[in-house]
Motif scaffolding. Sequence first.
Motif, PDB file in Angstrom:
ATOM      1  N   ASN A  32       0.833  -1.196   0.000  1.00 35.58           N
ATOM      2  CA  ASN A  32       0.000   0.000   0.000  1.00 35.58           C
ATOM      3  C   ASN A  32       0.872   1.250   0.000  1.00 35.58           C
ATOM      4  N   ALA A  33       1.380   1.617   1.138  1.00 38.70           N
ATOM      5  CA  ALA A  33       2.194   2.814   1.279  1.00 38.70           C
ATOM      6  C   ALA A  33       3.637   2.433   1.593  1.00 38.70           C
ATOM      7  N   MET A  34       4.541   3.253   1.127  1.00 38.54           N
ATOM      8  CA  MET A  34       5.952   3.147   1.489  1.00 38.54           C
ATOM      9  C   MET A  34       6.443   4.549   1.809  1.00 38.54           C
ATOM     10  N   GLY A  35       7.405   4.618   2.724  1.00 38.50           N
ATOM     11  CA  GLY A  35       7.872   5.952   3.073  1.00 38.50           C
ATOM     12  C   GLY A  35       9.112   5.943   3.920  1.00 38.50           C
ATOM     13  N   TRP A  36       9.458   7.143   4.345  1.00 44.25           N
ATOM     14  CA  TRP A  36      10.643   7.361   5.167  1.00 44.25           C
ATOM     15  C   TRP A  36      10.290   8.216   6.371  1.00 44.25           C
ATOM     16  N   PHE A  37      10.760   7.789   7.514  1.00 41.18           N
ATOM     17  CA  PHE A  37      10.682   8.540   8.753  1.00 41.18           C
ATOM     18  C   PHE A  37      12.115   8.798   9.203  1.00 41.18           C
ATOM     19  N   ARG A  38      12.281   9.741  10.116  1.00 38.32           N
ATOM     20  CA  ARG A  38      13.606   9.984  10.673  1.00 38.32           C
ATOM     21  C   ARG A  38      13.493  10.322  12.152  1.00 38.32           C
ATOM     22  N   GLN A  39      14.579  10.029  12.847  1.00 35.11           N
ATOM     23  CA  GLN A  39      14.637  10.321  14.271  1.00 35.11           C
ATOM     24  C   GLN A  39      16.001  10.889  14.603  1.00 35.11           C
ATOM     25  N   ALA A  40      16.005  12.143  15.019  1.00 32.75           N
ATOM     26  CA  ALA A  40      17.226  12.809  15.442  1.00 32.75           C
ATOM     27  C   ALA A  40      17.442  12.560  16.932  1.00 32.75           C
ATOM     28  N   PRO A  41      18.666  12.692  17.413  1.00 34.17           N
ATOM     29  CA  PRO A  41      18.937  12.459  18.839  1.00 34.17           C
ATOM     30  C   PRO A  41      18.058  13.334  19.720  1.00 34.17           C
ATOM     31  N   GLY A  42      17.393  12.708  20.673  1.00 30.28           N
ATOM     32  CA  GLY A  42      16.568  13.438  21.613  1.00 30.28           C
ATOM     33  C   GLY A  42      15.226  13.883  21.081  1.00 30.28           C
ATOM     34  N   LYS A  43      14.905  13.452  19.870  1.00 29.62           N
ATOM     35  CA  LYS A  43      13.630  13.864  19.275  1.00 29.62           C
ATOM     36  C   LYS A  43      12.777  12.651  18.929  1.00 29.62           C
ATOM     37  N   GLN A  44      11.504  12.896  18.695  1.00 31.29           N
ATOM     38  CA  GLN A  44      10.601  11.829  18.309  1.00 31.29           C
ATOM     39  C   GLN A  44      10.766  11.505  16.832  1.00 31.29           C
ATOM     40  N   ARG A  45      10.411  10.289  16.479  1.00 28.49           N
ATOM     41  CA  ARG A  45      10.435   9.904  15.071  1.00 28.49           C
ATOM     42  C   ARG A  45       9.367  10.705  14.336  1.00 28.49           C
ATOM     43  N   GLU A  46       9.733  11.192  13.139  1.00 30.00           N
ATOM     44  CA  GLU A  46       8.794  12.002  12.376  1.00 30.00           C
ATOM     45  C   GLU A  46       8.750  11.534  10.924  1.00 30.00           C
TER      46      GLU A  46
END
Length: 121
Positions: A32-46
């Motif tokens: 269905n869907a494919m994508g990319w998330f990222r998580q920087a140090p000390g932050k939530q995954r977005e």
Amino acid sequence: QVQLVESGGGLVQAGGSLRLSCAASGSIFSINAMGWFRQAPGKQRELVALIISGGSTNYEDSAKGRFTISRDNAKNTVYLQMNSLKPEDTAVYYCYAEPVVVATKRYLEVWGQGTLVTVSS
């Protein structure tokens, strides 16, 4: 079982480019869907970018105009072309997919192991 394998992360100078790839494998009927998330140090995954099977895309505001998401349905692969990278783009980037499994025809939510992108100033 479905697995996602990412590649393409690394160290780049500000203003540079990187291309991330993520290939899905396993007992896949469709995705269905494919994508990319990222998580920087000390932050939530977005969410960074998402593309659905029909080709519609959605981008996080800071990615608009700099990043391009695309997918090759025949290869069950999603790409993220990242241009004009900034130090604040530094993060672990995670691939995400919603594969429909052959046996059940139901979709799963699957994550990759993450790939580190470091942008130096």
